[in-house]
Write a protein that holds these residues in place. Structure first.
Motif, mmCIF file in Angstrom:
data_model
loop_
_atom_site.group_PDB
_atom_site.id
_atom_site.type_symbol
_atom_site.label_atom_id
_atom_site.label_comp_id
_atom_site.label_asym_id
_atom_site.label_seq_id
_atom_site.Cartn_x
_atom_site.Cartn_y
_atom_site.Cartn_z
ATOM 1 N N GLN A 1 0.827 -1.210 0.000
ATOM 2 C CA GLN A 1 0.000 0.000 0.000
ATOM 3 C C GLN A 1 0.862 1.262 0.000
ATOM 4 O OE1 GLN A 1 -2.916 -1.044 3.319
ATOM 5 N NE2 GLN A 1 -4.141 0.281 2.040
ATOM 6 N N ALA A 2 1.869 1.264 0.867
ATOM 7 C CA ALA A 2 2.751 2.436 0.969
ATOM 8 C C ALA A 2 3.494 2.675 -0.347
ATOM 9 C CB ALA A 2 3.740 2.249 2.113
ATOM 10 N N ASN A 3 3.954 1.589 -0.972
ATOM 11 C CA ASN A 3 4.665 1.715 -2.256
ATOM 12 C C ASN A 3 3.737 2.236 -3.349
ATOM 13 O OD1 ASN A 3 7.055 0.760 -1.157
ATOM 14 N ND2 ASN A 3 6.630 -1.368 -1.680
ATOM 15 N N LEU A 4 2.507 1.736 -3.333
ATOM 16 C CA LEU A 4 1.535 2.197 -4.326
ATOM 17 C C LEU A 4 1.205 3.672 -4.107
ATOM 18 C CD1 LEU A 4 -0.233 1.361 -6.715
ATOM 19 C CD2 LEU A 4 -2.012 0.694 -5.107
ATOM 20 N N LEU A 5 1.086 4.060 -2.850
ATOM 21 C CA LEU A 5 0.839 5.471 -2.540
ATOM 22 C C LEU A 5 2.007 6.343 -3.001
ATOM 23 C CD1 LEU A 5 -0.861 5.531 0.982
ATOM 24 C CD2 LEU A 5 -1.738 6.558 -1.112
ATOM 25 N N SER A 6 3.220 5.826 -2.855
ATOM 26 C CA SER A 6 4.401 6.575 -3.326
ATOM 27 C C SER A 6 4.312 6.825 -4.826
ATOM 28 C CB SER A 6 5.684 5.793 -3.010
ATOM 29 O OG SER A 6 5.898 5.722 -1.628
ATOM 30 N N ARG A 7 3.886 5.779 -5.549
ATOM 31 C CA ARG A 7 3.744 5.930 -7.004
ATOM 32 C C ARG A 7 2.628 6.927 -7.339
ATOM 33 N NH1 ARG A 7 4.791 0.304 -6.798
ATOM 34 N NH2 ARG A 7 2.600 -0.267 -7.012
ATOM 35 N N GLU A 8 1.532 6.855 -6.578
ATOM 36 C CA GLU A 8 0.427 7.793 -6.806
ATOM 37 C C GLU A 8 0.850 9.227 -6.489
ATOM 38 O OE1 GLU A 8 -2.947 6.482 -4.584
ATOM 39 O OE2 GLU A 8 -3.377 4.801 -5.923
ATOM 40 N N ILE A 9 1.629 9.382 -5.426
ATOM 41 C CA ILE A 9 2.126 10.716 -5.055
ATOM 42 C C ILE A 9 3.022 11.270 -6.162
ATOM 43 C CG2 ILE A 9 3.711 11.913 -3.469
ATOM 44 C CD1 ILE A 9 2.508 10.089 -1.228
ATOM 45 N N ASN A 10 3.904 10.422 -6.680
ATOM 46 C CA ASN A 10 4.787 10.851 -7.778
ATOM 47 C C ASN A 10 3.982 11.243 -9.014
ATOM 48 O OD1 ASN A 10 7.125 10.436 -6.306
ATOM 49 N ND2 ASN A 10 7.397 8.334 -7.018
ATOM 50 N N THR A 11 2.961 10.441 -9.312
ATOM 51 C CA THR A 11 2.095 10.739 -10.464
ATOM 52 C C THR A 11 1.391 12.075 -10.271
ATOM 53 O OG1 THR A 11 1.715 8.376 -10.859
ATOM 54 C CG2 THR A 11 0.142 9.902 -11.841
ATOM 55 N N ASN A 12 0.865 12.282 -9.073
ATOM 56 C CA ASN A 12 0.163 13.537 -8.780
ATOM 57 C C ASN A 12 1.107 14.740 -8.815
ATOM 58 O OD1 ASN A 12 -2.394 12.558 -8.610
ATOM 59 N ND2 ASN A 12 -2.530 12.571 -6.389
ATOM 60 N N GLN A 13 2.324 14.538 -8.326
ATOM 61 C CA GLN A 13 3.296 15.638 -8.353
ATOM 62 C C GLN A 13 3.630 16.040 -9.791
ATOM 63 O OE1 GLN A 13 6.351 13.908 -5.858
ATOM 64 N NE2 GLN A 13 5.804 15.211 -4.118
ATOM 65 N N LYS A 14 3.762 15.033 -10.649
ATOM 66 C CA LYS A 14 4.022 15.316 -12.067
ATOM 67 C C LYS A 14 2.826 16.029 -12.701
ATOM 68 C CE LYS A 14 7.202 11.451 -12.864
ATOM 69 N NZ LYS A 14 7.364 10.121 -13.490
ATOM 70 N N GLU A 15 1.627 15.561 -12.337
ATOM 71 C CA GLU A 15 0.407 16.166 -12.871
ATOM 72 C C GLU A 15 0.270 17.615 -12.398
ATOM 73 O OE1 GLU A 15 -3.278 16.330 -14.948
ATOM 74 O OE2 GLU A 15 -1.521 15.047 -15.088
ATOM 75 N N ILE A 16 0.607 17.843 -11.131
ATOM 76 C CA ILE A 16 0.550 19.205 -10.580
ATOM 77 C C ILE A 16 1.535 20.115 -11.308
ATOM 78 C CG2 ILE A 16 1.182 20.573 -8.529
ATOM 79 C CD1 ILE A 16 -0.105 18.289 -6.850
ATOM 80 N N SER A 17 2.740 19.600 -11.526
ATOM 81 C CA SER A 17 3.761 20.379 -12.240
ATOM 82 C C SER A 17 3.295 20.705 -13.661
ATOM 83 C CB SER A 17 5.070 19.585 -12.277
ATOM 84 O OG SER A 17 6.049 20.277 -13.002
ATOM 85 N N LEU B 1 -1.259 26.255 -16.639
ATOM 86 C CA LEU B 1 -1.927 27.412 -16.045
ATOM 87 C C LEU B 1 -1.134 28.694 -16.304
ATOM 88 C CD1 LEU B 1 -4.467 28.025 -14.424
ATOM 89 C CD2 LEU B 1 -3.146 27.713 -12.328
ATOM 90 N N LYS B 2 0.174 28.564 -16.213
ATOM 91 C CA LYS B 2 1.040 29.719 -16.471
ATOM 92 C C LYS B 2 0.868 30.205 -17.915
ATOM 93 C CE LYS B 2 5.897 31.100 -16.582
ATOM 94 N NZ LYS B 2 7.296 30.627 -16.538
ATOM 95 N N GLN C 1 -5.976 22.725 -7.248
ATOM 96 C CA GLN C 1 -6.283 22.742 -5.814
ATOM 97 C C GLN C 1 -6.707 21.355 -5.325
ATOM 98 O OE1 GLN C 1 -9.267 25.817 -5.731
ATOM 99 N NE2 GLN C 1 -7.784 27.483 -5.432
ATOM 100 N N GLU C 2 -7.525 20.676 -6.146
ATOM 101 C CA GLU C 2 -7.984 19.330 -5.784
ATOM 102 C C GLU C 2 -6.817 18.349 -5.711
ATOM 103 O OE1 GLU C 2 -10.875 18.410 -8.735
ATOM 104 O OE2 GLU C 2 -12.451 19.658 -7.840
ATOM 105 N N LEU C 3 -5.913 18.452 -6.687
ATOM 106 C CA LEU C 3 -4.747 17.569 -6.697
ATOM 107 C C LEU C 3 -3.848 17.826 -5.491
ATOM 108 C CD1 LEU C 3 -3.676 17.369 -10.450
ATOM 109 C CD2 LEU C 3 -4.256 15.453 -8.985
ATOM 110 N N ASN C 4 -3.703 19.097 -5.142
ATOM 111 C CA ASN C 4 -2.896 19.445 -3.965
ATOM 112 C C ASN C 4 -3.505 18.862 -2.691
ATOM 113 O OD1 ASN C 4 -0.633 20.906 -4.907
ATOM 114 N ND2 ASN C 4 -1.894 22.706 -5.288
ATOM 115 N N THR C 5 -4.839 18.966 -2.593
ATOM 116 C CA THR C 5 -5.545 18.403 -1.431
ATOM 117 C C THR C 5 -5.379 16.889 -1.385
ATOM 118 O OG1 THR C 5 -7.199 20.168 -1.577
ATOM 119 C CG2 THR C 5 -7.792 18.233 -0.284
ATOM 120 N N SER C 6 -5.539 16.261 -2.567
ATOM 121 C CA SER C 6 -5.381 14.808 -2.670
ATOM 122 C C SER C 6 -3.960 14.387 -2.303
ATOM 123 C CB SER C 6 -5.710 14.352 -4.094
ATOM 124 O OG SER C 6 -5.435 12.989 -4.268
#
Length: 424
Positions: free
Chosen positions: A84-100, A106-107, A171-176
């Motif tokens: 679970q923790a490893n999968l969350l790490s991958r999801e966090i990385n995916t979200n960070q890339k998406e946020i970037s 947006l810029k 904002q939603e991605l940041n919250t997630s």
């Protein structure tokens, strides 16, 4: 910011892949969480069973089995939590890339929008627009210019709306992302606690095994004797199953002779085949179609011994053959039929507790180590009907031995109950 068609389609494809990947990860995360909750529930049930038997002195073999069980379950819990923790790490990385990626978009959108606003401001007066229309060479050009003004205004509105949507998604991605990080921290902390408890169990297990080595031959002898008793009961069950087959075949043959049909394979009595009546065929088909959906034979319980050949918890050089599963449950637990059928036999062997054999077409279920039996041979039983009570030993163990046996013309054998019982 302008996109060429290939670039546009590439971005769309990338977005779709991201969505599919996110959905797959979310589903996997949900499955892992469900599995983790099941393991935690199993640990809780085990602790309740242990707590209720604290005052009763257990045999060394039982204590070792308990420790083995605790170690295995905690290892499973740690593995699932790690996954679970490893999968969350991958999801966090995916979200960070998406946020970037969203920030970059947006810029660009804001820069484009700012440029449009400036341009619009310079020519915002109604007079400028009117002059723009009046300076047309003909009506057709004037109409096109009017359409352009409308489209430009609409485009401005769309850009503004897109900026709003992108900002909201960001904002939603940041919250997630924040929640995912909290979840990961929680899982890591839970894993630390689980590992600490596992280390305690391992130390206790090692100390106990070391003490057992002094009298290993004594305990080995006990295990062999116990296995012989189990084998004796299983042989009796198999004998009764053969009798049930022979009786069914005789009845089928008699019925066929009565109807003048003696040449079919179905009515040919043999020790390996099983001539089923039409009703029994339907019952067997229903039994088979419900594979993996059966209720447990007790309302609450944990599997202490699984199906198959496995090393002894006391002496790994010895193997234990299990033709079913051993389910630890609460004292006074009722035994329930996993599927409708007919009581084929109530088995009583000297120095052993009663067992009940139930026929489901060419399948049989066996319920062993009962203290009370509420049915007799020939009784029709329904799914979840109570047929007896599990025996509780002097050391407080309440164990139901449960087996499934399939009769087949080619290969009659015991089945692994975990493949038939829901979430076993």
């Amino acid at each position: 910011m302008k996109f060429t068609k290939p670039t546009y389609f590439s971005l769309i494809t990338l977005l779709l892949l991201c969505i599919l990947n996110t959905n797959a990860q979310s589903k996997k995360q949900q499955e892992l969480e469900e599995r983790r909750q099941e393991i935690l529930k199993e640990i809780n049930q085990y602790n309740q069973l242990i707590s209720s038997n604290k005052k009763k002195e257990k045999s060394i073999v039982t204590v070792v089995e308990d420790l083995n069980y605790k170690v295995k379950v905690r290892q499973n819990l740690i593995k699932v939590t790690n996954d679970q923790a490893n999968l969350l790490s991958r999801e966090i990385n995916t979200n960070q890339k998406e946020i970037s990626h969203l920030r970059d978009q947006l810029k660009d959108l804001k820069e484009d929008y700012a440029a449009m606003v400036v341009k619009s401001y310079k020519s915002k007066s109604e007079q400028s627009r009117v002059m723009f229309l009046l300076s047309s060479e003909n009506f057709k050009q004037a109409y096109k210019r009017l359409q352009y003004i409308r489209q430009y205004t609409k485009y401005q509105e769309q850009q503004g709306e897109e900026i709003k949507n992108k900002t909201q998604k960001l904002q939603e991605l940041n919250t997630s992302l924040l929640q995912q990080k909290k979840d990961k921290d929680r899982l890591i902390q839970e894993n630390r606690l689980a590992k600490a408890k596992l280390e305690e169990d391992m130390k206790e297990h090692q100390a106990l095994v070391a003490s057992i080595k002094k009298d290993l031959s004594k305990y080995t002898s006990q295990i062999k004797t116990k296995q012989q008793e189990v084998d004796k009961i299983d042989r009796e069950i198999e004998r009764l199953i053969r009798e049930a087959i022979a009786e069914a075949n005789r009845k089928a043959l008699a019925e066929a002779n009565k109807n003048g049909n003696t040449n079919t394979k179905e009515t040919k009595a043999s020790s390996s085949g099983f001539a089923l009546t039409p009703e029994a065929k339907i019952l067997a088909a229903n039994f088979e179609s419900n594979k993996g959906k059966f209720s447990w034979p007790v309302e609450k319980g944990i599997v202490k011994t699984r199906f198959g050949t496995q090393p002894s918890p006391i002496d790994p050089s010895l193997t234990i053959k299990s033709n079913g599963v051993r389910i630890a449950t609460e004292e006074g637990s009722k035994v329930r039929v996993v599927f409708e059928g007919t009581v084929s036999a109530v088995i009583a062997i000297k120095n052993s507790n009663p067992a009940v054999l139930i026929e489901h077409g060419n399948y049989f279920t066996v319920y062993k180590n009962l203290s009370k039996v509420y049915v007799k041979k020939g009784d029709k039983v329904s799914t979840k009907q109570v047929i007896g009570e599990v025996f509780t030993s002097s050391n407080g163990e309440t164990i139901l031995s449960f087996s499934i046996y399939k009769v087949d013309s080619k290969n009659s054998e015991y089945q692994d109950p975990s493949g038939w019982i829901y979430k076993m």
